[in-house]
Write an enzyme that holds these catalytic residues in place. Structure first.
Site, PDB file in Angstrom:
ATOM      1  N   HIS A  62       0.830  -1.215   0.000  1.00 26.23           N
ATOM      2  CA  HIS A  62       0.000   0.000   0.000  1.00 26.23           C
ATOM      3  C   HIS A  62       0.855   1.252   0.000  1.00 26.23           C
ATOM      4  O   HIS A  62       1.549   1.552   0.982  1.00 26.23           O
ATOM      5  CB  HIS A  62      -0.910   0.033   1.233  1.00 26.23           C
ATOM      6  CG  HIS A  62      -1.813   1.235   1.264  1.00 26.23           C
ATOM      7  ND1 HIS A  62      -3.028   1.264   0.609  1.00 26.23           N
ATOM      8  CD2 HIS A  62      -1.673   2.454   1.832  1.00 26.23           C
ATOM      9  CE1 HIS A  62      -3.600   2.447   0.798  1.00 26.23           C
ATOM     10  NE2 HIS A  62      -2.786   3.198   1.534  1.00 26.23           N
ATOM     11  N   HIS A  64       0.920   5.451  -2.143  1.00 27.54           N
ATOM     12  CA  HIS A  64       0.399   6.408  -3.115  1.00 27.54           C
ATOM     13  C   HIS A  64       1.596   7.148  -3.706  1.00 27.54           C
ATOM     14  O   HIS A  64       2.346   7.788  -2.969  1.00 27.54           O
ATOM     15  CB  HIS A  64      -0.537   7.420  -2.449  1.00 27.54           C
ATOM     16  CG  HIS A  64      -1.697   6.811  -1.715  1.00 27.54           C
ATOM     17  ND1 HIS A  64      -2.952   6.717  -2.263  1.00 27.54           N
ATOM     18  CD2 HIS A  64      -1.782   6.276  -0.472  1.00 27.54           C
ATOM     19  CE1 HIS A  64      -3.769   6.153  -1.385  1.00 27.54           C
ATOM     20  NE2 HIS A  64      -3.073   5.872  -0.285  1.00 27.54           N
ATOM     21  N   GLU A 142      -8.258   3.473  -8.139  1.00 24.22           N
ATOM     22  CA  GLU A 142      -9.078   3.845  -6.995  1.00 24.22           C
ATOM     23  C   GLU A 142     -10.410   4.473  -7.405  1.00 24.22           C
ATOM     24  O   GLU A 142     -10.458   5.340  -8.284  1.00 24.22           O
ATOM     25  CB  GLU A 142      -8.318   4.824  -6.105  1.00 24.22           C
ATOM     26  CG  GLU A 142      -9.051   5.123  -4.802  1.00 24.22           C
ATOM     27  CD  GLU A 142      -8.202   5.907  -3.829  1.00 24.22           C
ATOM     28  OE1 GLU A 142      -7.989   5.406  -2.711  1.00 24.22           O
ATOM     29  OE2 GLU A 142      -7.737   7.014  -4.176  1.00 24.22           O
ATOM     30  N   SER A 146     -19.095  10.051  -3.282  1.00 18.47           N
ATOM     31  CA  SER A 146     -20.238   9.629  -2.468  1.00 18.47           C
ATOM     32  C   SER A 146     -21.548  10.319  -2.835  1.00 18.47           C
ATOM     33  O   SER A 146     -22.571  10.083  -2.183  1.00 18.47           O
ATOM     34  CB  SER A 146     -19.936   9.889  -0.985  1.00 18.47           C
ATOM     35  OG  SER A 146     -19.659  11.261  -0.760  1.00 18.47           O
ATOM     36  N   HIS A 180     -11.932   3.654  -2.099  1.00 22.33           N
ATOM     37  CA  HIS A 180     -11.223   4.584  -1.219  1.00 22.33           C
ATOM     38  C   HIS A 180     -11.540   4.334   0.253  1.00 22.33           C
ATOM     39  O   HIS A 180     -10.631   4.120   1.065  1.00 22.33           O
ATOM     40  CB  HIS A 180     -11.529   6.038  -1.583  1.00 22.33           C
ATOM     41  CG  HIS A 180     -10.810   7.011  -0.710  1.00 22.33           C
ATOM     42  ND1 HIS A 180     -11.387   7.536   0.434  1.00 22.33           N
ATOM     43  CD2 HIS A 180      -9.568   7.529  -0.776  1.00 22.33           C
ATOM     44  CE1 HIS A 180     -10.516   8.338   1.025  1.00 22.33           C
ATOM     45  NE2 HIS A 180      -9.413   8.356   0.309  1.00 22.33           N
ATOM     46  N   HIS A 205      -9.215   1.631   2.145  1.00 22.42           N
ATOM     47  CA  HIS A 205      -8.937   2.228   3.444  1.00 22.42           C
ATOM     48  C   HIS A 205     -10.124   1.919   4.348  1.00 22.42           C
ATOM     49  O   HIS A 205     -11.278   1.959   3.906  1.00 22.42           O
ATOM     50  CB  HIS A 205      -8.798   3.753   3.327  1.00 22.42           C
ATOM     51  CG  HIS A 205      -7.689   4.200   2.418  1.00 22.42           C
ATOM     52  ND1 HIS A 205      -7.858   4.410   1.068  1.00 22.42           N
ATOM     53  CD2 HIS A 205      -6.382   4.483   2.681  1.00 22.42           C
ATOM     54  CE1 HIS A 205      -6.716   4.822   0.531  1.00 22.42           C
ATOM     55  NE2 HIS A 205      -5.805   4.872   1.482  1.00 22.42           N
ATOM     56  N   GLU A 208      -9.671   4.377   9.628  1.00 19.63           N
ATOM     57  CA  GLU A 208      -8.323   4.893   9.830  1.00 19.63           C
ATOM     58  C   GLU A 208      -8.216   5.808  11.039  1.00 19.63           C
ATOM     59  O   GLU A 208      -7.266   5.696  11.824  1.00 19.63           O
ATOM     60  CB  GLU A 208      -7.876   5.653   8.575  1.00 19.63           C
ATOM     61  CG  GLU A 208      -6.491   6.239   8.658  1.00 19.63           C
ATOM     62  CD  GLU A 208      -6.064   6.923   7.362  1.00 19.63           C
ATOM     63  OE1 GLU A 208      -4.918   7.385   7.305  1.00 19.63           O
ATOM     64  OE2 GLU A 208      -6.874   6.974   6.399  1.00 19.63           O
ATOM     65  N   ASP A 307       2.165   3.615   3.086  1.00 13.26           N
ATOM     66  CA  ASP A 307       1.329   4.722   2.635  1.00 13.26           C
ATOM     67  C   ASP A 307       2.199   5.592   1.717  1.00 13.26           C
ATOM     68  O   ASP A 307       3.222   5.131   1.223  1.00 13.26           O
ATOM     69  CB  ASP A 307       0.737   5.502   3.799  1.00 13.26           C
ATOM     70  CG  ASP A 307      -0.724   5.876   3.551  1.00 13.26           C
ATOM     71  OD1 ASP A 307      -1.054   6.190   2.391  1.00 13.26           O
ATOM     72  OD2 ASP A 307      -1.511   5.848   4.498  1.00 13.26           O
TER      73      ASP A 307
END
Length: 404
Positions: A62, A64, A142, A146, A180, A205, A208, A307
Site C-alpha cells: 500500500h 500512493h 481507486e 459519495s 477509497h 482504506h 483509519e 502509505d
C-alpha cells in the site's frame, strides 16, 4: 543458472543456516551448497560474506505515488488538519509530481529492496511510471465519490482508468481495484464495481481515524461539517458493518483499521480479510496505534505498508519496520522483528495472490541480499539486527534478473 550461498537465509518463514539457492527466473532448489553445486555444475556461483543475509524481495502492498512531491506542504498531527491541507494543496502536488518524481520514488524502493509494490492510483497519472518500473506492480485503480447523482459518471471514469490499465497488464503489471473508504464511496458505486471486477486484487482504506469512526458510527464529529460544506451530506451513507457486508464475498486488503472495534475485527476475521499496518502514517495523522495483539488473537493476517509521501517521510519498508518495532513496546522485540519480516515478504505475497515472498522451489526469483555491519552468530538475534541495521539492499534480483 545461478547459485548463491549464504551463512543465513531467511526464506519468508524460517531461517536457514549455511544453505544455498539455485535459480533462474524462478527458484529451482534450496539446499546445502555442495548438493546444489553437484546438481548444477554449470551454474554461476556466488558465496556471500559471513555478514550478509539472503531474503525474498520486500513487498509493499500500500502506497500512493501521486502526492510524492510533498515535503513540507502538508500539515500533520491530526487527520482532519491533514485532510484540509491535502484539499488545499492537491492540485499543486499532483502537478509537481511528474515522471521524474515517480521514478525517484520507484528507484528509492528498489534501492531499499522492495521488489513488489501496490500503488493506489487516484487519477491514473502514475500509470506509465508503474508500467515501466522494474518491480512487480499491483496497480490499484481507486474509486472515490459519495454523491448519489454522480454515481454513473464516477463509475464511467473509474472504468475508463481500469480498462486503460488492463491494456498494459502483464506478469509484472497487475491491474487491481481500490475502494477509497466506506465514508467516501457511495454503496451503489461499490456494488457496481464489485459486480464488474470479480477477480482482481481489491483493497480499501478502513477505519483509519477517530474522525472517520465518529462519522460512520453516529454521523457526528469533525467529518460532519466537512461533508456538509463540501458535499451537502448530513449523514453517512454506509455504516462500517454495512461496508464489510458489501465486500464479504471477497478477500480484501484493508488498510489501517486502527479504529476497528472488536465486533468489526470479528467480521474481518470471518471474511478472511487482511489488514495493512502503516505505523508512521498513523502516527503523523494522529490516528492511534493498531493493536496487533487483537489481530493476532483473531488470526487476522497483518501486512506492512508505507502509505505515501503525503503522510510519511520515505517509502522504505526498513524504516517502517523500525517504526513498528518502537510503536509496539509490549511485544518481545525479537519476535516482533520476525513477524515484521514475514509481513513484508510471505504474508503480503499470500494476501496479493503472488507466487513471491518466499525462497522456495517454483516461486519467482525475487531476491535481495543485505550486508550487515558484522556477522550475527545467534539466529535468535538475526531478525532484530536486520531490522535495526538495514537501510538498503546490496543486490536485488527480480525474476532472476539482477537490478542492483
Amino acid at each position: 543458472m545461478k547459485i548463491i550461498t549464504a551463512k543465513w537465509i531467511f526464506d519468508g518463514e524460517n531461517l536457514l543456516a549455511d544453505h544455498a539457492v539455485a535459480f533462474e527466473e524462478t527458484i529451482e532448489a534450496v539446499g546445502l551448497p555442495a548438493e546444489l553445486e553437484k546438481r548444477y555444475p554449470e551454474a554461476k556461483k556466488e558465496e556471500l560474506p559471513k555478514s550478509s543475509v539472503l531474503l525474498p524481495g520486500l513487498i509493499n502492498p500500500h502506497l500512493h505515488l501521486e502526492f510524492g512531491a510533498n515535503t513540507t506542504q502538508l500539515s500533520y498531527g491530526d487527520f482532519m488538519t491533514w485532510l484540509q491541507s491535502v484539499i488545499e494543496r492537491r492540485d499543486e502536488l499532483v502537478e509537481h509530481c511528474k515522471a521524474g518524481c515517480y521514478k525517484r520514488q520507484i528507484d528509492a524502493m528498489l534501492q531499499a529492496g522492495t521488489t513488489t509494490f501496490g500503488a493506489v492510483s487516484s487519477y491514473g497519472l502514475d500509470t506509465k511510471a508503474c508500467k515501466s518500473a522494474p518491480q512487480r506492480v499491483i496497480f490499484f485503480n481507486e474509486a472515490i465519490g459519495s454523491q448519489p447523482a454522480a454515481v454513473d459518471a464516477l463509475y464511467a471514469d473509474f472504468m475508463q482508468r481500469l480498462e486503460e490499465s488492463e491494456t498494459l497488464a502483464s506478469e509484472r503489471f497487475i491491474p487491481g481495484v481500490a475502494i477509497h473508504s466506506p465514508y467516501s464511496v457511495h454503496p451503489v458505486l461499490i456494488k457496481k464495481i464489485l459486480g464488474t471486477c470479480t477477480q482482481m486484487p481489491l483493497t480499501a482504506h478502513f477505519m483509519e481515524s477517530p474522525a472517520e469512526k465518529e462519522w460512520l458510527e453516529s454521523g457526528s464529529g469533525p467529518f460532519r461539517p466537512f461533508f456538509e460544506n463540501f458535499l451537502g451530506q448530513s449523514a453517512p451513507l454506509c455504516f462500517p458493518e454495512e461496508f464489510l457486508d458489501l465486500i464479504s464475498s471477497r478477500k480484501v486488503l484493508l488498510t489501517h483499521a486502527v479504529q476497528a472495534d472488536d465486533a468489526l475485527l470479528e467480521q474481518i476475521s470471518r471474511a478472511g480479510h487482511s489488514v495493512i499496518h502503516c505505523p508512521r502514517s498513523n502516527r503523523l495523522l494522529g490516528c492511534g496505534r493498531l493493536a496487533l495483539e487483537n489481530l493476532n488473537a483473531r488470526k487476522i493476517p497483518w501486512l506492512l505498508g508505507t502509505d505515501g509521501l503525503s503522510s510519511n517521510t520515505s517509502l522504505s519498508l526498513w524504516d517502517e519496520m523500525r517504526a513498528a518495532l518502537m510503536l509496539h513496546p509490549l511485544v518481545d522485540a525479537n519476535r516482533l522483528a520476525e513477524a515484521l519480516l514475514k509481513a513484508a515478504t510471505s504474508r503480503s505475497a499470500e494476501a496479493l495472490g503472488l507466487k513471491a515472498g518466499r525462497i522456495q522451489k517454483g516461486y519467482h526469483a525475487d531476491l535481495i541480499t543485505v550486508a550487515l555491519p558484522s556477522p550475527v552468530e545467534s539466529p535468535d538475534q538475526l531478525a532484530l539486527q536486520l531490522v535495526l541495521q538495514t537501510d538498503s539492499a546490496a543486490s536485488v534480483y527480480i525474476g532472476g534478473e539482477r537490478h542492483l
